[in-house]
Structures are given as C-alpha cells and as structure tokens.
Write an enzyme that holds these catalytic residues in place. Structure first.
Site, PDB file in Angstrom:
ATOM      1  N   ASP A   1       0.856  -1.191   0.000  1.00 14.52           N
ATOM      2  CA  ASP A   1       0.000   0.000   0.000  1.00 14.52           C
ATOM      3  C   ASP A   1       0.890   1.238   0.000  1.00 14.52           C
ATOM      4  O   ASP A   1       1.745   1.387   0.878  1.00 14.52           O
ATOM      5  CB  ASP A   1      -0.874  -0.045   1.267  1.00 14.52           C
ATOM      6  CG  ASP A   1      -2.107   0.836   1.150  1.00 14.52           C
ATOM      7  OD1 ASP A   1      -2.068   1.777   0.329  1.00 14.52           O
ATOM      8  OD2 ASP A   1      -3.077   0.585   1.876  1.00 14.52           O
TER       9      ASP A   1
ATOM     10  N   ASP B   1      -3.258   2.511  -5.800  1.00 15.59           N
ATOM     11  CA  ASP B   1      -2.161   2.582  -4.829  1.00 15.59           C
ATOM     12  C   ASP B   1      -1.996   1.347  -3.965  1.00 15.59           C
ATOM     13  O   ASP B   1      -1.263   1.384  -2.988  1.00 15.59           O
ATOM     14  CB  ASP B   1      -2.321   3.823  -3.947  1.00 15.59           C
ATOM     15  CG  ASP B   1      -3.455   3.669  -2.950  1.00 15.59           C
ATOM     16  OD1 ASP B   1      -4.441   2.983  -3.281  1.00 15.59           O
ATOM     17  OD2 ASP B   1      -3.352   4.212  -1.848  1.00 15.59           O
ATOM     18  N   GLU B   2      -2.653   0.248  -4.280  1.00 19.19           N
ATOM     19  CA  GLU B   2      -2.426  -0.945  -3.461  1.00 19.19           C
ATOM     20  C   GLU B   2      -2.665  -2.207  -4.266  1.00 19.19           C
ATOM     21  O   GLU B   2      -3.403  -2.200  -5.247  1.00 19.19           O
ATOM     22  CB  GLU B   2      -3.298  -0.928  -2.208  1.00 19.19           C
ATOM     23  CG  GLU B   2      -4.763  -0.887  -2.486  1.00 19.19           C
ATOM     24  CD  GLU B   2      -5.579  -0.974  -1.198  1.00 19.19           C
ATOM     25  OE1 GLU B   2      -5.370  -1.914  -0.426  1.00 19.19           O
ATOM     26  OE2 GLU B   2      -6.417  -0.086  -0.992  1.00 19.19           O
TER      27      GLU B   2
END
Length: 405
Positions: free
Chosen positions: A25, A119-120
């Site tokens: 993350d 983003d993860e």
DNA sequence: TCTGGGGTCCTGCGCCCG
DNA sequence: TCTGCGGGCGCAGGACCC
C-alpha cells in the site's frame, strides 16, 4: 502489535514461513506523487483536493494528519482544522502513470498481482520464492527499497498467510514500514482488534454488531455462525465469522473483469434547471462512452443516479435490447430515465453508469434503430482526433461554451 | 465533518415462467 | 383452470472500499 513490526535494516525477521501473501500500500499516494516535484513541501501539511466549495480531501500528508485532516473529509473542514494547509490540485494522468510503474515492479517478481486500486495490490509470492531464492519478508523489504528508489515514494507492506490479514498488517505498518504476521500467530494477532478492522465492516455494521455486544474480533469468532447470520444477514454473517477465525480462502486474482463503468458530477451549486441536467448527462455519457470504447467494452444496462439538495439519492436503471458503447445511446436512455423518474427540485449530483458489460466480440452491435446514422463510427473518429489533438478537440456542439460557438 | 468520484457486493422485492 | 412454488432476472437502495 509492535512485535510484528520489522524495522528497516533488521537482520532478524519474524517467522514468515507459509506467509505467501503480501499486501503493498503506497503511503499518502496522491500527495507523495505530487511531492516528488515539490520536495520543499515534504514537511508541510499538504492535501490533494479539487479545492472547490464541495470538494473533499483525496489524500492527506502525514504532517496534515497530525492536525486531524483525513481523506474524504470536506476540504472546508480540513482548512478549519489546519489553516495553513497547502492544497494541491490533482494532476491528471500522474497517479495512473506512477501506479503502472509500481505495479510493473511487482509483476517482475510474481505474475500473481491483484491491484485493488491505483495505490495498493495483493501479491501471491508462494511460487516465486524458490525461483528468487528468498523469503516473503525479504521480498517485502526488496519491494519497499525498489519503489522508493525507482519512483521516489514510500510504501508499506503487510505479510501474512491470507489476504485480509496481510491487508490489516500493511495498515499497521504505515507509514513506510513492514509488518509480518507469523502464520501460527494469526488468531493472536486478530482477536484483540475491534470489529471495525474486519473487511466489510463499516460504520453501520459496526454499530449493529456493537448493539449485540460484539466489540472485538474475538467476540465475533466466539459467536455461533447461526447467530451472526440472524444479526447481519446470511452472506455477511458467514463472511465475518470466517474472517474472525482467520479463514480467508480468496486467491490473489490477477485478472478481474470490470462490472460497470460510470461517471458522476457534483455541482458547485444545486441545479434546478432540467435542461442543464440534460447537458451534464451528455457530458457524462460522452466520458462513459469513451471509456467503454477505449477498453473494448459494451453494456446493456444504463443507470442514472440523482442526489437531491437534501442528500436523498435515487438510482434508476433500464436494460436495453443490445449492448452499446455509443455515448448518444447512453445519453438518450439517461435522459428518458431522468424525465420519467426524477422529481423536480434541487439537484446536487448527477451520474451515469453502464452495467452488464461484455467485450462486444460477437461482431457488429445492432443499432437501437436501423435507420440511425452511424453514430458509433463518428464517436470512434472523435476518439482518434482527441487522442491526436487533445481532449478538447472534439465535443458535441451543445457542450461548447457560448464564446467557442 | 456537512459530506467527491470511482467502483463492488448484498439484500429484498416484484415479475415472469415452467 | 387455478394455485403454489422455485428459479432467474431486473431493479432499487444501501453499505462498503479506496
């Protein structure tokens, strides 16, 4: 929880045997991307936000979080909490570009990468360990180093036996850290945590669970599944009981077909004028159509969403005969739905979504009516022109401002 | 806190059909 | 012919995620 945390450069890692799932993350992703070109703001409270009267915070830097600023918070509230807050407007395209680079690093290590958002991502490194001659924890450390070195942003990594525990672990590792939960200690790790830590438990469900006296994950784990089902519904009850007992057999799925494509817009000031709403629906339908075509998808169900001034929200949907990716068709259905179902009054937000997607491989789609001009051809030609000359190159005449006309 | 925009999934209901 | 039942589908709304 501190004992699961791995400090940078540590030589002795917790036992990561059998922990083949990594959750990675990015830390304050949008802000971190922006700060690469504005390093002088690194120690300042910074948010990425549209900055409009109804904007919310898309991402907050850690210095901003010390003032209580959080993502999804109204920008006006954030500014009240932190008057010297620096606001950066989102840069179109930037986050997708950084995301592709970071996901590329993951894919060099294992083909089993499941992005959850820009983003993860989850990584299943079980098969890659022997090939790379490494361990999950060492691989997590290597990922963190490479992301920082090659993209100038930091990330946090959770390492565990199952997905949901890895995700919790990365959350605890933030910012810029790594948490390894040894497989044998999964329940020990989970049980003291509040029920809200369970995947799928938001504010409402948490309240509901608390009313039954269930406060921690241990409480859920000790409750017979039948009671949970009665309290929270069949699917949710079973899901919560499984997670609370450390069971999460969901595999890391690299390919996942999209189920719907949509676009919505919140007006700076509530809109009463139906013609103006129709125009916004056209703008949104253009965006949805272009996205569908760029991904080679078509959909059969068109839905609209209307949020009124009092925040009451309705959705209305219609399934049409043949799947479409043509903005003009989407817009026509959206306008019909608006006319038939939306009462007059102040409208705060309007949105369009197309569901029931397929790849449209079955050859040429049937037009809504056979004597229609070839709108799809025209829209595809416009896509090409926009690609060449920019997004403002071609728009429906009704979307031009009076000066442009 | 006065609440964006992109999504997914679940539940419950009504309708149709066999 | 009527009724009951169950499955599948479309639809609306809500909760949740980032």
């Amino acid at each position: 929880m501190a004992r699961y945390r791995v400090t940078t450069g540590a030589t002795e890692l917790p036992d990561d045997t059998g922990c083949s799932i990594l959750h990675v993350d990015m830390d304050a992703f949008f802000v971190s991307c922006e700060l690469r070109t504005r390093p002088e703001l690194a120690s300042q409270p910074v948010v990425v936000s549209g900055g409009g009267p109804r904007s919310v915070v898309a991402a907050a830097s850690y210095p901003a979080r010390r003032f209580g600023v959080r993502s999804a918070m109204p920008f006006a509230t954030a500014k009240r909490l932190c008057p010297h807050l620096v606001c950066i407007q989102p840069t179109p395209g930037l986050y997708g570009e950084v995301s592709r680079g970071v996901m590329g690093i993951f894919r060099q290590l294992t083909p089993l990468v499941e992005p959850l958002s820009l983003d993860e991502a989850f990584l299943d490194v079980g098969g890659a360990l022997r090939r790379l001659g490494t361990t999950p924890g060492a691989l997590g450390a290597r990922i963190r180093e490479r992301v920082a070195a090659e993209h100038g942003i930091t990330c946090s990594v959770g390492v565990a036996k199952v997905k949901f525990v890895a995700k919790l672990a990365s959350g605890m590792a933030k910012p810029d850290g790594m948490v390894i939960v040894p497989a044998a200690e999964t329940l020990e790790f989970l049980h003291p945590l509040p029920v809200s830590a369970l995947w799928g438990v938001g504010k409402r469900t948490e309240e509901q669970l608390r009313q039954h006296g269930w406060h921690t994950i241990a409480d859920i784990a000790a409750t017979p599944p039948a009671r949970l089902r009665r309290a929270a519904g069949r699917a949710v009850g079973d899901h919560l009981w499984a997670l609370a007992n450390g069971h999460d057999d969901r595999a890391v799925e690299p390919e996942s077909a999209e189920k719907s494509i949509g676009a919505e817009h919140t007006f700076d000031v509530d809109v009463f004028n139906r013609a103006e709403l129709g125009l916004e629906l056209l703008r949104l339908s253009e965006r949805v159509g272009a996205t569908l075509r760029s991904r080679g998808l078509r959909g059969r169900t068109v839905s609209i969403k209307v949020r009124f001034g009092d925040f009451r929200t309705i959705t209305r949907a219609r399934t049409v005969l043949s799947a479409t990716d043509v903005a003009r068709d989407i817009h026509r259905t959206a306008v019909e739905l608006l006319a038939e179902h939306a009462p007059t009054g102040a409208v705060r937000l309007i949105g369009v979504r197309v569901e029931g997607l397929d790849t449209g491989d079955e050859g040429e789609q049937l037009s809504f009516t056979n004597d229609e001009p070839r709108w799809r051809d025209a829209e595809v030609a416009a896509d090409v022109a926009r690609l060449k000359f920019g997004s403002a190159a071609i728009r429906p005449a009704s979307l031009l401002s009076p000066r442009e006309e």
